[in-house]
Design a protein around this motif. Structure first.
Motif, PDB file in Angstrom:
ATOM      1  N   GLY A  27      -1.595   3.684  -3.988  1.00 49.64           N
ATOM      2  CA  GLY A  27      -0.419   2.989  -4.825  1.00 49.64           C
ATOM      3  C   GLY A  27       0.036   3.535  -5.852  1.00 49.64           C
ATOM      4  O   GLY A  27       0.018   4.808  -6.010  1.00 49.64           O
ATOM      5  N   SER A  28       0.341   2.803  -7.177  1.00 58.35           N
ATOM      6  CA  SER A  28       0.947   3.263  -8.349  1.00 58.35           C
ATOM      7  C   SER A  28      -0.153   4.311  -8.798  1.00 58.35           C
ATOM      8  O   SER A  28       0.452   5.181  -9.509  1.00 58.35           O
ATOM      9  N   LEU A  29      -1.414   3.883  -8.917  1.00 60.77           N
ATOM     10  CA  LEU A  29      -2.196   5.015  -9.513  1.00 60.77           C
ATOM     11  C   LEU A  29      -1.954   6.425  -8.957  1.00 60.77           C
ATOM     12  O   LEU A  29      -2.045   7.407  -9.414  1.00 60.77           O
ATOM     13  N   LYS A  61       4.755   9.107  11.783  1.00 63.67           N
ATOM     14  CA  LYS A  61       5.183   9.244  10.393  1.00 63.67           C
ATOM     15  C   LYS A  61       5.420   7.849   9.778  1.00 63.67           C
ATOM     16  O   LYS A  61       6.070   7.059  10.442  1.00 63.67           O
ATOM     17  N   ILE A  62       5.137   7.753   8.578  1.00 66.70           N
ATOM     18  CA  ILE A  62       5.467   6.543   7.822  1.00 66.70           C
ATOM     19  C   ILE A  62       6.083   6.504   6.519  1.00 66.70           C
ATOM     20  O   ILE A  62       5.878   7.900   6.041  1.00 66.70           O
ATOM     21  N   ALA A  63       6.641   5.595   5.997  1.00 64.47           N
ATOM     22  CA  ALA A  63       7.384   5.641   4.827  1.00 64.47           C
ATOM     23  C   ALA A  63       7.162   4.639   3.964  1.00 64.47           C
ATOM     24  O   ALA A  63       7.080   3.527   4.524  1.00 64.47           O
ATOM     25  N   VAL A  64       6.768   4.571   2.678  1.00 63.09           N
ATOM     26  CA  VAL A  64       6.388   3.506   1.843  1.00 63.09           C
ATOM     27  C   VAL A  64       7.646   2.575   1.573  1.00 63.09           C
ATOM     28  O   VAL A  64       8.711   3.215   1.393  1.00 63.09           O
ATOM     29  N   ALA A  65       7.408   1.294   1.857  1.00 59.90           N
ATOM     30  CA  ALA A  65       8.339   0.362   1.793  1.00 59.90           C
ATOM     31  C   ALA A  65       8.214  -0.425   0.223  1.00 59.90           C
ATOM     32  O   ALA A  65       9.155  -0.772  -0.423  1.00 59.90           O
ATOM     33  N   LYS A  66       6.997  -0.676   0.194  1.00 63.79           N
ATOM     34  CA  LYS A  66       6.716  -1.322  -1.200  1.00 63.79           C
ATOM     35  C   LYS A  66       5.251  -0.957  -1.644  1.00 63.79           C
ATOM     36  O   LYS A  66       4.284  -0.965  -1.114  1.00 63.79           O
ATOM     37  N   VAL A  67       5.268  -0.473  -2.807  1.00 67.98           N
ATOM     38  CA  VAL A  67       3.908  -0.309  -3.541  1.00 67.98           C
ATOM     39  C   VAL A  67       3.573  -1.401  -4.271  1.00 67.98           C
ATOM     40  O   VAL A  67       3.984  -2.144  -4.915  1.00 67.98           O
ATOM     41  N   GLU A  68       2.423  -2.009  -3.640  1.00 68.80           N
ATOM     42  CA  GLU A  68       1.706  -3.301  -4.015  1.00 68.80           C
ATOM     43  C   GLU A  68       1.197  -3.335  -5.130  1.00 68.80           C
ATOM     44  O   GLU A  68       1.304  -4.336  -6.165  1.00 68.80           O
ATOM     45  N   ASP A  69       0.205  -2.692  -5.595  1.00 72.98           N
ATOM     46  CA  ASP A  69      -0.239  -2.456  -6.559  1.00 72.98           C
ATOM     47  C   ASP A  69      -0.784  -1.006  -7.037  1.00 72.98           C
ATOM     48  O   ASP A  69      -0.500   0.037  -6.259  1.00 72.98           O
ATOM     49  N   GLU A  70      -1.752  -0.797  -7.794  1.00 67.15           N
ATOM     50  CA  GLU A  70      -2.306   0.531  -8.019  1.00 67.15           C
ATOM     51  C   GLU A  70      -3.195   0.895  -6.725  1.00 67.15           C
ATOM     52  O   GLU A  70      -3.345   2.452  -6.689  1.00 67.15           O
ATOM     53  N   ASN A  71      -3.658   0.342  -5.840  1.00 73.59           N
ATOM     54  CA  ASN A  71      -4.473   0.893  -4.765  1.00 73.59           C
ATOM     55  C   ASN A  71      -4.006   0.784  -3.300  1.00 73.59           C
ATOM     56  O   ASN A  71      -4.177   1.445  -2.644  1.00 73.59           O
ATOM     57  N   PHE A  72      -2.859   0.059  -3.360  1.00 76.66           N
ATOM     58  CA  PHE A  72      -2.337  -0.076  -2.022  1.00 76.66           C
ATOM     59  C   PHE A  72      -0.670  -0.176  -1.816  1.00 76.66           C
ATOM     60  O   PHE A  72       0.011  -0.431  -2.863  1.00 76.66           O
ATOM     61  N   SER A  73      -0.199   0.373  -0.603  1.00 78.21           N
ATOM     62  CA  SER A  73       1.118   0.466  -0.203  1.00 78.21           C
ATOM     63  C   SER A  73       1.434  -0.303   0.961  1.00 78.21           C
ATOM     64  O   SER A  73       0.510   0.206   1.838  1.00 78.21           O
ATOM     65  N   VAL A  74       2.449  -0.795   1.109  1.00 79.09           N
ATOM     66  CA  VAL A  74       3.100  -1.143   2.614  1.00 79.09           C
ATOM     67  C   VAL A  74       4.007  -0.084   3.154  1.00 79.09           C
ATOM     68  O   VAL A  74       4.722   0.142   2.315  1.00 79.09           O
ATOM     69  N   CYS A  75       3.979   0.365   4.131  1.00 78.73           N
ATOM     70  CA  CYS A  75       4.454   1.528   4.821  1.00 78.73           C
ATOM     71  C   CYS A  75       5.123   0.918   6.229  1.00 78.73           C
ATOM     72  O   CYS A  75       4.547   0.240   6.970  1.00 78.73           O
ATOM     73  N   LEU A  76       6.565   1.518   6.198  1.00 79.79           N
ATOM     74  CA  LEU A  76       7.150   1.163   7.684  1.00 79.79           C
ATOM     75  C   LEU A  76       6.864   2.221   8.402  1.00 79.79           C
ATOM     76  O   LEU A  76       6.877   3.510   8.085  1.00 79.79           O
ATOM     77  N   VAL A  77       6.538   1.984   9.674  1.00 78.92           N
ATOM     78  CA  VAL A  77       6.185   3.277  10.724  1.00 78.92           C
ATOM     79  C   VAL A  77       7.551   3.735  11.237  1.00 78.92           C
ATOM     80  O   VAL A  77       8.451   2.783  11.669  1.00 78.92           O
TER      81      VAL A  77
END
Length: 101
Positions: A27-29, A61-77
């Protein structure tokens, strides 16, 4: 960010079971931002000529859709949704490696 990251879970699947959205452990970290792309691969060990070797087999291949917090991000496939879903559910050793910097 050069280290490989893991897929925590599949967030959303299509009607035929392909992964559409996945949650990755970065994530953001790690300095991630939207649109960052990752190559998703399966890590397997092969023994060739008595030597143990690691093989990285690209699944998609995936791409970051939303950085949730410092540890997690949601990605679109973007590619390989069927393979990613199948391998994650089978408990294979899946890693994601950033493509864009």
């Amino acid at each position: 960010m050069k280290s490989a990251v893991s897929i925590a879970q599949i967030e959303q699947k299509s009607s035929n079971g392909d992964a559409i959205r996945v949650l990755i452990v970065a994530g953001s970290l790690a300095g991630l931002k939207e649109q960052d792309e990752f190559r998703v691969y399966e890590l397997t060990d092969l023994t060739v000529d008595g030597k143990k070797m690691h093989r990285k087999k690209t699944l998609g291949k995936i791409a970051v859709a939303k950085v949730e917090d410092e540890n997690f991000s949601v990605c679109l496939v973007k590619e390989g949704g069927a393979d990613i879903a199948k391998k994650v559910e089978a408990g294979a050793k899946i890693k994601c490696e950033i493509i864009t910097d």
